[in-house]
Scaffold this motif. Sequence first.
Motif, PDB file in Angstrom:
ATOM      1  N   GLU A 422       0.875  -1.225   0.095  1.00 13.95           N
ATOM      2  CA  GLU A 422      -0.031   0.280   0.012  1.00 13.95           C
ATOM      3  C   GLU A 422       0.855   1.282   0.095  1.00 13.95           C
ATOM      4  O   GLU A 422       0.485   2.456  -0.119  1.00 13.95           O
ATOM      5  CB  GLU A 422      -0.838  -0.057   1.123  1.00 13.95           C
ATOM      6  CG  GLU A 422      -0.339   0.111   2.468  1.00 13.95           C
ATOM      7  CD  GLU A 422      -1.203   0.023   3.905  1.00 13.95           C
ATOM      8  OE1 GLU A 422      -0.677   0.062   4.980  1.00 13.95           O
ATOM      9  OE2 GLU A 422      -2.139  -0.260   3.514  1.00 13.95           O
ATOM     10  N   ARG A 423       2.137   0.944   0.075  1.00 13.77           N
ATOM     11  CA  ARG A 423       3.105   2.395   0.172  1.00 13.77           C
ATOM     12  C   ARG A 423       3.839   2.469  -0.976  1.00 13.77           C
ATOM     13  O   ARG A 423       4.564   3.540  -1.080  1.00 13.77           O
ATOM     14  CB  ARG A 423       4.216   2.144   1.247  1.00 13.77           C
ATOM     15  CG  ARG A 423       3.449   2.182   2.720  1.00 13.77           C
ATOM     16  CD  ARG A 423       4.510   2.568   3.929  1.00 13.77           C
ATOM     17  NE  ARG A 423       5.336   3.483   3.630  1.00 13.77           N
ATOM     18  CZ  ARG A 423       6.238   3.981   4.257  1.00 13.77           C
ATOM     19  NH1 ARG A 423       7.017   3.249   5.243  1.00 13.77           N
ATOM     20  NH2 ARG A 423       6.919   5.146   4.052  1.00 13.77           N
ATOM     21  N   LEU A 424       3.431   1.595  -2.155  1.00 11.48           N
ATOM     22  CA  LEU A 424       4.186   1.732  -3.322  1.00 11.48           C
ATOM     23  C   LEU A 424       3.799   3.142  -4.064  1.00 11.48           C
ATOM     24  O   LEU A 424       4.800   3.606  -4.778  1.00 11.48           O
ATOM     25  CB  LEU A 424       3.797   0.470  -4.065  1.00 11.48           C
ATOM     26  CG  LEU A 424       4.547  -0.918  -3.791  1.00 11.48           C
ATOM     27  CD1 LEU A 424       4.093  -1.675  -4.714  1.00 11.48           C
ATOM     28  CD2 LEU A 424       5.997  -0.527  -3.763  1.00 11.48           C
ATOM     29  N   PHE A 425       2.590   3.732  -3.636  1.00 13.31           N
ATOM     30  CA  PHE A 425       2.308   4.913  -4.415  1.00 13.31           C
ATOM     31  C   PHE A 425       2.541   6.127  -3.636  1.00 13.31           C
ATOM     32  O   PHE A 425       2.422   7.129  -3.805  1.00 13.31           O
ATOM     33  CB  PHE A 425       0.609   4.790  -4.520  1.00 13.31           C
ATOM     34  CG  PHE A 425       0.248   3.345  -5.416  1.00 13.31           C
ATOM     35  CD1 PHE A 425       0.307   3.704  -6.790  1.00 13.31           C
ATOM     36  CD2 PHE A 425      -0.277   2.395  -4.760  1.00 13.31           C
ATOM     37  CE1 PHE A 425      -0.063   2.741  -7.577  1.00 13.31           C
ATOM     38  CE2 PHE A 425      -0.902   1.576  -5.598  1.00 13.31           C
ATOM     39  CZ  PHE A 425      -0.606   1.361  -6.908  1.00 13.31           C
ATOM     40  N   ALA A 447       3.661   7.376  -7.901  1.00 11.26           N
ATOM     41  CA  ALA A 447       2.783   8.458  -7.328  1.00 11.26           C
ATOM     42  C   ALA A 447       2.253   9.068  -8.492  1.00 11.26           C
ATOM     43  O   ALA A 447       0.897   9.620  -8.290  1.00 11.26           O
ATOM     44  CB  ALA A 447       3.955   9.188  -6.507  1.00 11.26           C
ATOM     45  N   ILE A 448       2.856   9.307  -9.745  1.00  9.59           N
ATOM     46  CA  ILE A 448       2.232  10.009 -10.729  1.00  9.59           C
ATOM     47  C   ILE A 448       1.010   9.274 -11.348  1.00  9.59           C
ATOM     48  O   ILE A 448      -0.033   9.713 -11.706  1.00  9.59           O
ATOM     49  CB  ILE A 448       3.346  10.486 -11.840  1.00  9.59           C
ATOM     50  CG1 ILE A 448       4.237  11.322 -11.317  1.00  9.59           C
ATOM     51  CG2 ILE A 448       2.737  10.917 -13.138  1.00  9.59           C
ATOM     52  CD1 ILE A 448       5.562  11.614 -12.156  1.00  9.59           C
ATOM     53  N   THR A 459      -9.376   4.088  -9.781  1.00 14.16           N
ATOM     54  CA  THR A 459      -8.743   3.475  -8.517  1.00 14.16           C
ATOM     55  C   THR A 459      -7.522   2.839  -9.113  1.00 14.16           C
ATOM     56  O   THR A 459      -7.764   2.049 -10.179  1.00 14.16           O
ATOM     57  CB  THR A 459      -9.663   2.734  -7.700  1.00 14.16           C
ATOM     58  OG1 THR A 459     -10.301   1.474  -8.323  1.00 14.16           O
ATOM     59  CG2 THR A 459     -10.825   3.431  -7.106  1.00 14.16           C
ATOM     60  N   ILE A 460      -6.585   2.935  -8.250  1.00 11.05           N
ATOM     61  CA  ILE A 460      -5.452   1.879  -8.571  1.00 11.05           C
ATOM     62  C   ILE A 460      -5.097   1.308  -7.434  1.00 11.05           C
ATOM     63  O   ILE A 460      -4.719   1.901  -6.378  1.00 11.05           O
ATOM     64  CB  ILE A 460      -4.242   2.861  -9.312  1.00 11.05           C
ATOM     65  CG1 ILE A 460      -3.058   1.928  -9.613  1.00 11.05           C
ATOM     66  CG2 ILE A 460      -3.967   3.972  -8.397  1.00 11.05           C
ATOM     67  CD1 ILE A 460      -2.022   2.697 -10.619  1.00 11.05           C
ATOM     68  N   THR A 461      -4.667  -0.049  -7.221  1.00 11.19           N
ATOM     69  CA  THR A 461      -4.180  -0.710  -6.184  1.00 11.19           C
ATOM     70  C   THR A 461      -3.094  -1.889  -6.600  1.00 11.19           C
ATOM     71  O   THR A 461      -2.842  -2.084  -7.666  1.00 11.19           O
ATOM     72  CB  THR A 461      -5.428  -1.528  -5.732  1.00 11.19           C
ATOM     73  OG1 THR A 461      -5.735  -2.340  -6.690  1.00 11.19           O
ATOM     74  CG2 THR A 461      -6.340  -0.667  -5.249  1.00 11.19           C
ATOM     75  N   PRO A 466       0.323 -13.259  -8.981  1.00 10.69           N
ATOM     76  CA  PRO A 466       0.413 -14.830  -8.906  1.00 10.69           C
ATOM     77  C   PRO A 466       1.782 -15.249  -9.702  1.00 10.69           C
ATOM     78  O   PRO A 466       2.099 -16.437  -9.398  1.00 10.69           O
ATOM     79  CB  PRO A 466      -0.855 -15.210  -9.873  1.00 10.69           C
ATOM     80  CG  PRO A 466      -1.353 -13.875 -10.610  1.00 10.69           C
ATOM     81  CD  PRO A 466      -0.599 -12.745  -9.787  1.00 10.69           C
ATOM     82  N   HIS A 467       2.458 -14.464 -10.298  1.00 12.95           N
ATOM     83  CA  HIS A 467       3.676 -14.933 -10.880  1.00 12.95           C
ATOM     84  C   HIS A 467       4.835 -14.770 -10.009  1.00 12.95           C
ATOM     85  O   HIS A 467       6.203 -14.741 -10.451  1.00 12.95           O
ATOM     86  CB  HIS A 467       3.856 -14.072 -12.422  1.00 12.95           C
ATOM     87  CG  HIS A 467       2.771 -14.120 -13.341  1.00 12.95           C
ATOM     88  ND1 HIS A 467       2.288 -15.282 -13.554  1.00 12.95           N
ATOM     89  CD2 HIS A 467       2.231 -13.242 -13.924  1.00 12.95           C
ATOM     90  CE1 HIS A 467       1.320 -15.208 -14.554  1.00 12.95           C
ATOM     91  NE2 HIS A 467       1.494 -13.866 -14.594  1.00 12.95           N
ATOM     92  N   GLY A 468       4.421 -13.959  -8.654  1.00 15.52           N
ATOM     93  CA  GLY A 468       5.555 -13.661  -7.733  1.00 15.52           C
ATOM     94  C   GLY A 468       6.149 -12.410  -7.497  1.00 15.52           C
ATOM     95  O   GLY A 468       6.734 -12.133  -6.709  1.00 15.52           O
ATOM     96  N   GLY A 469       5.400 -11.457  -8.625  1.00 13.97           N
ATOM     97  CA  GLY A 469       5.891 -10.109  -8.118  1.00 13.97           C
ATOM     98  C   GLY A 469       4.830  -9.363  -7.571  1.00 13.97           C
ATOM     99  O   GLY A 469       4.176  -9.630  -6.795  1.00 13.97           O
ATOM    100  N   VAL A 470       4.514  -8.154  -8.458  1.00 11.45           N
ATOM    101  CA  VAL A 470       3.611  -7.256  -7.976  1.00 11.45           C
ATOM    102  C   VAL A 470       2.583  -6.966  -9.185  1.00 11.45           C
ATOM    103  O   VAL A 470       2.733  -7.015 -10.298  1.00 11.45           O
ATOM    104  CB  VAL A 470       4.134  -5.845  -7.706  1.00 11.45           C
ATOM    105  CG1 VAL A 470       3.114  -4.811  -7.634  1.00 11.45           C
ATOM    106  CG2 VAL A 470       5.234  -5.903  -6.687  1.00 11.45           C
TER     107      VAL A 470
END
Length: 483
Positions: A422-425, A447-448, A459-461, A466-470
């Motif tokens: 949740e802090r990636l943005f 953030a942009i 919305t963006i989350t 499922p591949h192991g990343g984000v």
Amino acid sequence: MKIMIKYRLLIAMLAATGAVVVSMFLIMQWSIGRGFLAYVNTMEEDRLGRLAQVLERAYQANGSWDFVKDDNATWSKLVTSSRETSDLDRNEHGERRMTPPPPPFPNLSGHPLPPRFQYRFEGRVLLLDAQKVKVIGMPNAQEAAQLHKITSSGRIVGYVGLRPRQRLTDNYQLLFVKQQKLTMGLVAVVMFLVSAAISLPLAHRLVLPIKRLAASMHRLASGEYSTRVAVGPEDELGQLARDFNTLALTLENNERARRRWVADVSHELRTPLAILRGEIEAIQDGVRQAGPESMRSLHGEVMHLSRLVDDLYQISLYDIGALTYRKESIDLKEVLEDALAMLGQEFVQKGINLSIELPRDDGCSVFADPDRLSQLFSNLLDNSLKYTDAGGKLSVRLKYRPNTALVEFADSAPGVAPDQLERLFDRLYRVESSRNRAKGGAGLGLAICKNIVEAHEGTITALSSPHGGVLIRVELPLTGSRT
């Protein structure tokens, strides 16, 4: 003159109490006088009834009213015989007072009534015959008199009348009323003093939370954002204290974020500037030659600075509401395909398998700025390109729902811990294990992206892939309000 709120509240409470006490005192004064006068008139009505019985027996004994006509002595005896001992004629021990007998009636023929007889029972009573012709009584007593029938052998033989009292004149009655009024005045004074004694500590107690809150507000205005106040009971002051603590917490977080933002921006700018300074000084000192390789390194650092400054500028425009959007009805699938086409070759060069899943129909569109959406998709693809290990995988999927369009970017390792997703943005936030300066990121891209999505009412989350990343999920409305 400045008056503290405590004393304003005290004055208001005392003024309200004083108004109530004065009103009660005046009403009770009026009520006692009128009520006691009504009581005396009621007692005299009872006496009038007894006098009627006395006169009835006298008429039966004499057969007419001639025995009393113009005979003041006989009339005085008949009226006096109707007098009955009342509570006002007794002392505090219940014994009858030794009251002097009433003075004899004056001769009424042709003479005005003395003032001392005008308000007595004897001065307001009169006797009328069956035709309501006055037999005996004080002059003018017939005016507004209350008449009581006198009967004998079943027929009316006369009337006895009494003019009601208009005011009290008896010394005992006046003394009683005066004592009651003095008592009421004393009660009013005591009530006011008790109210004042209660109002002062009550006003102090009511104002104390406000004083504490005002002192805390003064400290907060001075920059002490860690200031907090104790939350009181569940009332307006308690809600105000909770709102104050929320405000203080928000200001403290904003100040902490501002300081972190300044420190992070300074750090981000200092590093490439230090590299540029070192490269240039090395060339000046002759340590390095000013050849194509050194120029390429300097150009890379300048481009890094340019991108960082440009990202900061865009975020600042968004913060002040000056970032412009030229929205129109566009095909979201077409914009996404163009962004994939621009960066597709770079994924191939890094060995990342790019999997694309797009709907076959082209009937859905969104109301958006095509350039901003192209920037959004480019940033997300570039983010996956930088932070996905070589030989990994990226899945891009677009699907339509009844009211929204869903775009997902799911890459492979390295991943991000769930508590950090949740802090990636957040601005200038980078996960230490994967987001580092060597990969060219400053922590502003996502953030942009969030700013662009929110400007399009979407919305963006960030989720675990499922591949192991984000997995970055973007939802945009298929129909938007045109502004």
